[in-house]
Each structure stands twice: as structure tokens, then as C-alpha cells.
Design a protein around this motif. Sequence first.
Motif, PDB file in Angstrom:
ATOM      1  N   ALA A 160     -69.363 -65.595   8.365  1.00  0.00           N
ATOM      2  CA  ALA A 160     -69.937 -64.251   8.447  1.00  0.00           C
ATOM      3  C   ALA A 160     -69.024 -63.283   9.201  1.00  0.00           C
ATOM      4  CB  ALA A 160     -71.302 -64.309   9.118  1.00  0.00           C
ATOM      5  N   VAL A 161     -68.540 -63.695  10.372  1.00  0.00           N
ATOM      6  CA  VAL A 161     -67.712 -62.804  11.178  1.00  0.00           C
ATOM      7  C   VAL A 161     -66.377 -62.498  10.502  1.00  0.00           C
ATOM      8  CG1 VAL A 161     -66.521 -62.518  13.393  1.00  0.00           C
ATOM      9  CG2 VAL A 161     -68.820 -63.479  13.338  1.00  0.00           C
ATOM     10  N   PRO A 162     -65.634 -63.515   9.986  1.00  0.00           N
ATOM     11  CA  PRO A 162     -64.385 -63.191   9.283  1.00  0.00           C
ATOM     12  C   PRO A 162     -64.592 -62.286   8.058  1.00  0.00           C
ATOM     13  CG  PRO A 162     -64.435 -65.518   9.839  1.00  0.00           C
ATOM     14  CD  PRO A 162     -65.799 -64.974  10.135  1.00  0.00           C
ATOM     15  N   VAL A 163     -65.673 -62.515   7.302  1.00  0.00           N
ATOM     16  CA  VAL A 163     -65.937 -61.681   6.128  1.00  0.00           C
ATOM     17  C   VAL A 163     -66.260 -60.256   6.554  1.00  0.00           C
ATOM     18  CG1 VAL A 163     -67.532 -61.270   4.213  1.00  0.00           C
ATOM     19  CG2 VAL A 163     -66.659 -63.567   4.629  1.00  0.00           C
ATOM     20  N   LEU A 164     -67.073 -60.121   7.604  1.00  0.00           N
ATOM     21  CA  LEU A 164     -67.412 -58.785   8.104  1.00  0.00           C
ATOM     22  C   LEU A 164     -66.163 -58.063   8.588  1.00  0.00           C
ATOM     23  CD1 LEU A 164     -69.567 -56.711   8.757  1.00  0.00           C
ATOM     24  CD2 LEU A 164     -69.868 -57.817  10.992  1.00  0.00           C
ATOM     25  N   ALA A 165     -65.297 -58.769   9.315  1.00  0.00           N
ATOM     26  CA  ALA A 165     -64.056 -58.163   9.797  1.00  0.00           C
ATOM     27  C   ALA A 165     -63.170 -57.734   8.634  1.00  0.00           C
ATOM     28  CB  ALA A 165     -63.312 -59.143  10.703  1.00  0.00           C
ATOM     29  N   THR A 166     -63.127 -58.556   7.580  1.00  0.00           N
ATOM     30  CA  THR A 166     -62.323 -58.226   6.400  1.00  0.00           C
ATOM     31  C   THR A 166     -62.821 -56.951   5.732  1.00  0.00           C
ATOM     32  OG1 THR A 166     -61.848 -60.571   6.008  1.00  0.00           O
ATOM     33  CG2 THR A 166     -61.541 -59.076   4.152  1.00  0.00           C
ATOM     34  N   ALA A 220     -70.358 -55.173  -9.071  1.00  0.00           N
ATOM     35  CA  ALA A 220     -68.985 -55.412  -8.628  1.00  0.00           C
ATOM     36  C   ALA A 220     -68.927 -55.609  -7.121  1.00  0.00           C
ATOM     37  CB  ALA A 220     -68.090 -54.246  -9.052  1.00  0.00           C
ATOM     38  N   GLY A 221     -69.704 -54.828  -6.380  1.00  0.00           N
ATOM     39  CA  GLY A 221     -69.742 -54.993  -4.932  1.00  0.00           C
ATOM     40  C   GLY A 221     -70.294 -56.343  -4.541  1.00  0.00           C
ATOM     41  N   LEU A 222     -71.365 -56.772  -5.216  1.00  0.00           N
ATOM     42  CA  LEU A 222     -71.961 -58.075  -4.929  1.00  0.00           C
ATOM     43  C   LEU A 222     -70.987 -59.201  -5.261  1.00  0.00           C
ATOM     44  CD1 LEU A 222     -74.457 -59.669  -4.079  1.00  0.00           C
ATOM     45  CD2 LEU A 222     -75.265 -59.553  -6.444  1.00  0.00           C
ATOM     46  N   ILE A 223     -70.293 -59.079  -6.390  1.00  0.00           N
ATOM     47  CA  ILE A 223     -69.320 -60.101  -6.790  1.00  0.00           C
ATOM     48  C   ILE A 223     -68.167 -60.159  -5.796  1.00  0.00           C
ATOM     49  CG2 ILE A 223     -67.617 -60.722  -8.552  1.00  0.00           C
ATOM     50  CD1 ILE A 223     -69.587 -59.584 -10.636  1.00  0.00           C
ATOM     51  N   LEU A 224     -67.682 -58.988  -5.361  1.00  0.00           N
ATOM     52  CA  LEU A 224     -66.581 -58.945  -4.400  1.00  0.00           C
ATOM     53  C   LEU A 224     -66.939 -59.654  -3.106  1.00  0.00           C
ATOM     54  CD1 LEU A 224     -63.818 -57.890  -3.435  1.00  0.00           C
ATOM     55  CD2 LEU A 224     -64.977 -55.776  -2.746  1.00  0.00           C
ATOM     56  N   VAL A 225     -68.121 -59.348  -2.562  1.00  0.00           N
ATOM     57  CA  VAL A 225     -68.558 -59.991  -1.321  1.00  0.00           C
ATOM     58  C   VAL A 225     -68.740 -61.488  -1.528  1.00  0.00           C
ATOM     59  CG1 VAL A 225     -70.416 -60.116   0.378  1.00  0.00           C
ATOM     60  CG2 VAL A 225     -69.622 -57.890  -0.429  1.00  0.00           C
ATOM     61  N   SER A 226     -69.321 -61.882  -2.665  1.00  0.00           N
ATOM     62  CA  SER A 226     -69.541 -63.309  -2.950  1.00  0.00           C
ATOM     63  C   SER A 226     -68.229 -64.069  -3.054  1.00  0.00           C
ATOM     64  CB  SER A 226     -70.341 -63.461  -4.248  1.00  0.00           C
ATOM     65  OG  SER A 226     -71.584 -62.804  -4.165  1.00  0.00           O
ATOM     66  N   VAL A 227     -67.235 -63.478  -3.721  1.00  0.00           N
ATOM     67  CA  VAL A 227     -65.932 -64.129  -3.866  1.00  0.00           C
ATOM     68  C   VAL A 227     -65.265 -64.304  -2.507  1.00  0.00           C
ATOM     69  CG1 VAL A 227     -63.585 -63.789  -4.738  1.00  0.00           C
ATOM     70  CG2 VAL A 227     -65.538 -63.409  -6.246  1.00  0.00           C
ATOM     71  N   ILE A 228     -65.359 -63.295  -1.660  1.00  0.00           N
ATOM     72  CA  ILE A 228     -64.764 -63.398  -0.319  1.00  0.00           C
ATOM     73  C   ILE A 228     -65.428 -64.516   0.467  1.00  0.00           C
ATOM     74  CG2 ILE A 228     -64.471 -62.207   1.894  1.00  0.00           C
ATOM     75  CD1 ILE A 228     -64.174 -59.615   0.358  1.00  0.00           C
ATOM     76  N   PHE A 229     -66.768 -64.622   0.358  1.00  0.00           N
ATOM     77  CA  PHE A 229     -67.496 -65.695   1.040  1.00  0.00           C
ATOM     78  C   PHE A 229     -67.117 -67.061   0.470  1.00  0.00           C
ATOM     79  CE2 PHE A 229     -70.778 -62.894   2.999  1.00  0.00           C
ATOM     80  CZ  PHE A 229     -70.840 -63.526   4.236  1.00  0.00           C
ATOM     81  N   LEU A 230     -67.180 -67.206  -0.857  1.00  0.00           N
ATOM     82  CA  LEU A 230     -67.002 -68.510  -1.490  1.00  0.00           C
ATOM     83  C   LEU A 230     -65.599 -69.059  -1.318  1.00  0.00           C
ATOM     84  CD1 LEU A 230     -68.990 -67.938  -4.815  1.00  0.00           C
ATOM     85  CD2 LEU A 230     -69.654 -69.409  -2.907  1.00  0.00           C
ATOM     86  N   PHE A 231     -64.584 -68.209  -1.456  1.00  0.00           N
ATOM     87  CA  PHE A 231     -63.198 -68.656  -1.402  1.00  0.00           C
ATOM     88  C   PHE A 231     -62.525 -68.365  -0.067  1.00  0.00           C
ATOM     89  CE2 PHE A 231     -64.181 -67.923  -5.897  1.00  0.00           C
ATOM     90  CZ  PHE A 231     -63.813 -69.148  -6.449  1.00  0.00           C
ATOM     91  N   ASN A 232     -63.327 -67.879   0.882  1.00  0.00           N
ATOM     92  CA  ASN A 232     -62.823 -67.619   2.240  1.00  0.00           C
ATOM     93  C   ASN A 232     -61.595 -66.710   2.223  1.00  0.00           C
ATOM     94  OD1 ASN A 232     -62.960 -67.854   5.015  1.00  0.00           O
ATOM     95  ND2 ASN A 232     -61.659 -69.679   5.084  1.00  0.00           N
ATOM     96  N   LEU A 233     -61.655 -65.649   1.423  1.00  0.00           N
ATOM     97  CA  LEU A 233     -60.535 -64.712   1.308  1.00  0.00           C
ATOM     98  C   LEU A 233     -60.659 -63.630   2.377  1.00  0.00           C
ATOM     99  CD1 LEU A 233     -60.417 -64.305  -2.567  1.00  0.00           C
ATOM    100  CD2 LEU A 233     -58.896 -65.666  -1.133  1.00  0.00           C
ATOM    101  N   THR A 234     -60.485 -64.043   3.610  1.00  0.00           N
ATOM    102  CA  THR A 234     -60.647 -63.128   4.737  1.00  0.00           C
ATOM    103  C   THR A 234     -59.291 -62.752   5.315  1.00  0.00           C
ATOM    104  OG1 THR A 234     -60.846 -64.953   6.316  1.00  0.00           O
ATOM    105  CG2 THR A 234     -62.873 -64.148   5.284  1.00  0.00           C
ATOM    106  N   ILE A 235     -59.293 -61.824   6.287  1.00  0.00           N
ATOM    107  CA  ILE A 235     -58.035 -61.354   6.862  1.00  0.00           C
ATOM    108  C   ILE A 235     -57.346 -62.412   7.715  1.00  0.00           C
ATOM    109  CG2 ILE A 235     -58.616 -58.911   6.821  1.00  0.00           C
ATOM    110  CD1 ILE A 235     -59.516 -59.139   9.704  1.00  0.00           C
TER     111      ILE A 235
END
Length: 250
Positions: A146-152, A35-50
Amino acid sequence: CSECRSGYSSGFGTFVCRICKGPWYILQIIIWLLAGLILVSVIFLFNLTIVQGAINGISIYTDSMYPYYYLIIKHTGFEYSHITKYSPSNGLVFNACFYDGMDEFEKNIFCFIFPSYLLLLVVFIVIGAHKFNLRIFKVEFIAKRAVPVLATLIVFTYISFVAVVTKSFSFSSIFTFDPQTNTYNEETVWLYQPSLKYFQGKHIALGVLSAVVAVIYLIPLIIITVFGDLLRRNCIRSLWFSHFLDVFHG
């Protein structure tokens, strides 16, 4: 006192004791890791950042409604209000347990592991993308996001860490009457598992872990949030830090 009876275990997202027997419950640990891997992948793939409006709206809604979850259930019976209970920033909140005999102490340890696991996933993905030159697989967007995902994930994990650190430091007092001296004896215990004396025995490990997380993660993050621009102008002139600060403050 405040512990599950024999045959029952503590569960995530609830104070109701559950039966956790059989191989299925152990398999939930694997599902939890995936679930953690999927969550991070979805945020990366769909750019669901803050920096995107949608994720901000969802996060604000779930985090605002989460404290009122049980109140809504009690007074309205509206079962769909469980949607407010599930948020990346709330961490492990699904009503499940991993193994037979899990208590509140062990549950709190797992609540430290999950947000740490999410942050490490992002770090390893970014390092892997650069080290193995994954541009040949057309995933160069990893470096850009990378930076937006990390910040999110820092925002999400910050809320999770604050919740578990607050629980770890919570305490209560138990008074026992001594008929021989006709006085009450006070004993300080951990609020969520009163069989553990506060900062004694096993609780020392939980208290030290909470203090370390607060000192090396929570407090520095608060300093960066409040004094980030001042640090950028006078101390930290790194381009990466400047980019991170723009995303994080944005």
C-alpha cells in the motif's frame, strides 16, 4: 480567439480541435475510469512501484522526452516517438475528447479529476482490504504494498497536478486600439482560452481550484520531500509516515 469553431471540441494531449459526436465519445469516459482502475491494479499486482528500477527508468524517460515530442515529430517524422507522450505522470494525454463542445476550461477540469481519481482508488482499495478482511481471498499483499503504491502514484500525480496548475495560472495580454482616445487598452486573459478574462467569470473557479490543490497538496509535498527527515525527528513520529518517507525518498 483560440477556440474551436462550431462542431469541433478540444481534445486531450493536443491543441488540435476534434469532432466529438456520437455515443462512442461518451463511452470514452467509462474507458477512462476503467483505465485508472487497471493502472492501479497493475501497479499492485506486479509491484511496479518507485522502489523498483524498471518503473523509475520508464518514468524518467517519458517525462524527459515529453517536452520534445512535437519537436521530434517535426524534424524526424518518427511516428513511434508518440511512445514518449504516454506516461502515467502525464495524465490525460491521449488524443481524444469526451463530448461535443468541450473547451479548454472543461478539459483542464478533467485533468484535475483524473489524478485525484487515482489517489482515491488506492485509498479505497487499502481501506476495503482491511475492512472486509480480504486475506481470505489471498490478497494480503495489498496491505504490504500500500505505501509503495501510494508513494508511486503521488510522484505521478504530482507531475500531472503541477502541469495543470501551471496551465490554469498562465495568462496573456490582449491590446485593442481605441481610435477615439488614440490609445491601446490592455486586457488580461487566460492564455489557453482567451475568451475568458483572467480570474473573472468561469476562470475564477479554475483559479480557486488550482490554488487549493497547490496549498493542500503540492506545497505540503514539497515540504515533506525537502524537510521530511527533520519532520520525522521532531514532529511526526508515526511509523506509517516513517515507512512512507523511506519509500518516497528511496
